[in-house]
Design a protein around this motif. Structure first.
Motif, PDB file in Angstrom:
ATOM      1  N   ALA A  24       0.807  -1.228   0.000  1.00 39.23           N
ATOM      2  CA  ALA A  24       0.000   0.000   0.000  1.00 39.23           C
ATOM      3  C   ALA A  24       0.838   1.275   0.000  1.00 39.23           C
ATOM      4  O   ALA A  24       0.718   2.108   0.900  1.00 39.23           O
ATOM      5  N   THR A  27      -1.101   4.556   0.555  1.00 38.28           N
ATOM      6  CA  THR A  27      -1.530   4.753   1.939  1.00 38.28           C
ATOM      7  C   THR A  27      -0.348   5.185   2.798  1.00 38.28           C
ATOM      8  O   THR A  27      -0.461   6.110   3.611  1.00 38.28           O
ATOM      9  N   THR A  30       0.456   8.743   1.957  1.00 34.37           N
ATOM     10  CA  THR A  30      -0.493   9.661   2.590  1.00 34.37           C
ATOM     11  C   THR A  30      -0.150   9.841   4.063  1.00 34.37           C
ATOM     12  O   THR A  30      -0.147  10.970   4.574  1.00 34.37           O
ATOM     13  N   ARG A 108      -8.069   8.648   1.398  1.00 34.92           N
ATOM     14  CA  ARG A 108      -7.759   7.323   0.866  1.00 34.92           C
ATOM     15  C   ARG A 108      -8.978   6.748   0.131  1.00 34.92           C
ATOM     16  O   ARG A 108      -8.853   6.156  -0.929  1.00 34.92           O
TER      17      ARG A 108
END
Length: 154
Positions: A24, A27, A30, A108
């Protein structure tokens, strides 16, 4: 010098290595944007937005150069676009852990779902601006949603 510029582009594109996560990367990228948000969160909104615009322009250039270096369109390891999208998500938000967590989750969600026009931007613009603009579109949806959620909390 050319190799040092490429190293800087890779460092920024992967947001200091966050995009190199085997799981990910968007993610993780972020999440890696949160410290920058914390540095900017106390700025007056016009200054915050000015920074966001400048950052987004730089992110477009970085993403474009990184696509050339990696020889792929929008590889997952480029996460500077997630940073720009998260910063837009948090624009005008009150500063608190609930807002940050909610903004993170909303961004997300919208970044994965890519509602109109985000998906079209990504498909039609095959350059660094397309990479960043679809995340800014997701960030705008997340920002509006975050402000609605915060309003209902009160």
């Amino acid at each position: 010098m050319h190799s040092s510029v490429n190293r800087l582009i890779k460092l920024l594109a992967t947001w200091f290595g966050a995009g190199l996560s085997p799981v990910a990367p968007g993610t993780v990228g972020t999440a890696a944007a949160i410290p920058l948000y914390l540095l900017l969160a106390r700025l007056p909104l016009p200054w915050y937005l000015a920074f966001l615009v400048i950052f987004s322009v730089v992110a477009c250039w970085v993403a474009d150069r990184a696509e050339t270096i990696y020889e792929r369109h929008d590889p997952g390891l480029i996460v500077i676009d997630e940073v720009a999208g998260f910063l837009l998500t948090m624009a005008g938000s009150t500063f608190g852990w609930r807002e940050i967590l909610t903004g993170f989750l909303l961004f997300r969600f919208f970044d994965v779902v890519k509602p109109f026009p985000a998906r079209n931007i990504d498909r039609q613009m095959k350059n660094g601006c397309g990479v960043v603009l679809d995340d800014l579109a997701a960030g705008l949806y997340a920002c509006l949603s975050l402000h609605l959620v915060v309003r209902f909390w009160q």
